[in-house]
Design an enzyme around this catalytic site. Structure first.
Site, PDB file in Angstrom:
ATOM      1  CG  HIS A 182      -2.724  -6.856  10.142  1.00  0.00           C
ATOM      2  ND1 HIS A 182      -1.481  -6.451   9.681  1.00  0.00           N
ATOM      3  CD2 HIS A 182      -3.455  -5.716  10.328  1.00  0.00           C
ATOM      4  CE1 HIS A 182      -1.474  -5.131   9.582  1.00  0.00           C
ATOM      5  NE2 HIS A 182      -2.654  -4.668   9.968  1.00  0.00           N
TER       6      HIS A 182
ATOM      7  CD  GLU B 158      -1.408   0.131   3.654  1.00  0.00           C
ATOM      8  OE1 GLU B 158      -1.819   1.277   3.909  1.00  0.00           O
ATOM      9  OE2 GLU B 158      -1.800  -0.890   4.237  1.00  0.00           O
TER      10      GLU B 158
ATOM     11  CB  CYS C  50      -2.684  -4.384   6.391  1.00  0.00           C
ATOM     12  SG  CYS C  50      -2.133  -2.761   6.968  1.00  0.00           S
TER      13      CYS C  50
END
Length: 391
Positions: A233, A79, A111
């Site tokens: 994450h 990103e 993400c």
């Protein structure tokens, strides 16, 4: 046919900032970052390092000449792209000297992107069983000085080689994914830094986890006890801990909880020293778990929670291959000790230096970066990279 990750590589810049130094420099209580976020250090990338150089270095760690001849797809997941048109994977293809009949693309969804990349790679291999696919998750998280997210910044890249009959882990066919249109974290094209609603984003992260996890268990007829660990994450490690604790059923004993908590501690060792690397965060956590846990064995299943603001989330599982430990490094911690610790003033000067081209579109970095790959200059608006590979 079993398809999965054969090798994982990781690369980071050679600079870092101790999170306690940042807290003191911002007149904050160090425990706000060290205990409140469970963050210890953050990786700092100079202007000579970007997603291409970090991604190339991560892949270079794991690829041999045979791999480079067999790879027929490179998927860059990021990103923090460097060009609105040209995929960063095309630069990497050249730097790594991968055979020319290769598809090179770049994908984005905050993400979450690398998880989509794994799925695309798996689908490709199902139709082309002899294919090797290189998936790279490379990002530099930069929020600005004294900003809300400054303490969670980071930089790094994970590279994963996918193929049939993998030596490391198998991707299972149990994915459950979810999309909701929210504005918890985003970066308009005209903005250098992202817009962040931190509390809202954390709430959405946890709510998505609950929604997807319940659906995952229902569709796959599983329980948490079917797994040895859960990887998350990690925008910051404390959020992952909250996520894990939210999964514990009331029936769980202290012994059951302790097993997952112990493996969670193993899964955050590297992230605590790197910070958030967006698309690579989940896979750095996976690598950390595999290289630091001493209670995993072949055949064990690990649940994976991927989240990308905006938002897309996914839960899937992986199964550890036979003799998976032979595909892992045992000396990675030495790489962290080789980094240079920055003062807050040095960090601000290095991390926030910008490329400013002249009227002809030129910018010479005049850098002495001795990393294996680095950005050398911008020439007529073209990025020129340097390789320090000894021929």
């Amino acid at each position: 046919m079993k398809i999965g990750i054969d090798k994982i590589g990781f690369a980071m810049p050679k600079y870092y900032l101790d999170i306690e130094d940042l807290a003191i420099g911002r007149n904050a209580n160090p425990n706000k970052f060290k205990k409140g976020l469970m963050q210890l250090e953050m990786s700092v990338s100079p202007v000579s390092q970007d997603i291409v150089t970090l991604g190339s270095a991560a892949a270079y760690e794991i690829l041999d000449s045979s791999d480079r001849e067999k790879i027929d797809m490179i998927i860059m997941c990021t990103e923090t792209g460097i060009d609105h048109s040209k995929a960063a994977s095309v630069f990497i293809h050249n730097l790594l000297k991968i055979q020319p009949f290769t598809r090179s693309v770049e994908i984005k969804e905050a993400c979450y992107g690398a998880t989509a990349g794994l799925n695309f790679a798996k689908n490709h291999i199902e139709k082309n069983p002899d294919s090797y696919v290189l998936v790279i998750a490379s990002d530099i998280a930069k929020y600005g000085i004294n900003s809300q997210g400054e303490s969670t910044q980071g930089a790094g890249s994970c590279a994963m080689l996918l193929k049939k009959n993998p030596k490391l882990l198998i991707l299972n066919d149990d994915n459950v994914f979810h999309t909701r249109d929210i504005m918890d974290f985003w970066r308009p094209n005209y903005s250098k830094y992202p817009c962040v609603n931190g509390h809202f984003s954390a709430k959405q992260y946890l709510d998505c986890l609950t929604v997807i996890w319940n659906e995952y268990l229902k569709r796959n007829s599983k329980t948490l006890e079917d797994f040895e660990a859960v990887c998350f994450h990690l925008p910051y490690p404390k959020l992952g801990l909250k996520g894990l604790q939210s999964l514990f059923p009331e029936s769980f004993t202290k012994e059951m909880k302790d097993k997952f908590l112990k493996n969670f501690e193993s899964s955050i060792v590297y992230n605590q020293k790197i910070g958030n690397i967006y698309t690579g965060s989940l896979y750095l956590s996976l690598l950390s778990l595999l290289e630091n846990s001493n209670n995993l064995k072949s055949g064990d299943s690990i649940a994976m929670y991927s989240y990308g603001s905006g938002a897309v989330g996914e839960i899937f599982s992986v199964t550890l291959a036979e003799n998976f430990k032979k595909s892992l490094r045992i000396d990675r911690k030495t790489e962290f000790s080789k980094r240079h610790r920055l003062s807050v003033n040095e960090y601000e000067k290095i991390f926030f230096e910008e490329i400013t081209v002249n009227e002809e579109g030129n910018f010479d970095l005049n850098n002495s970066d001795d990393s294996i790959f680095s950005l050398e200059k911008i020439e007529n608006h073209k990025r020129i990279y340097k390789s320090n590979i000894k021929k």
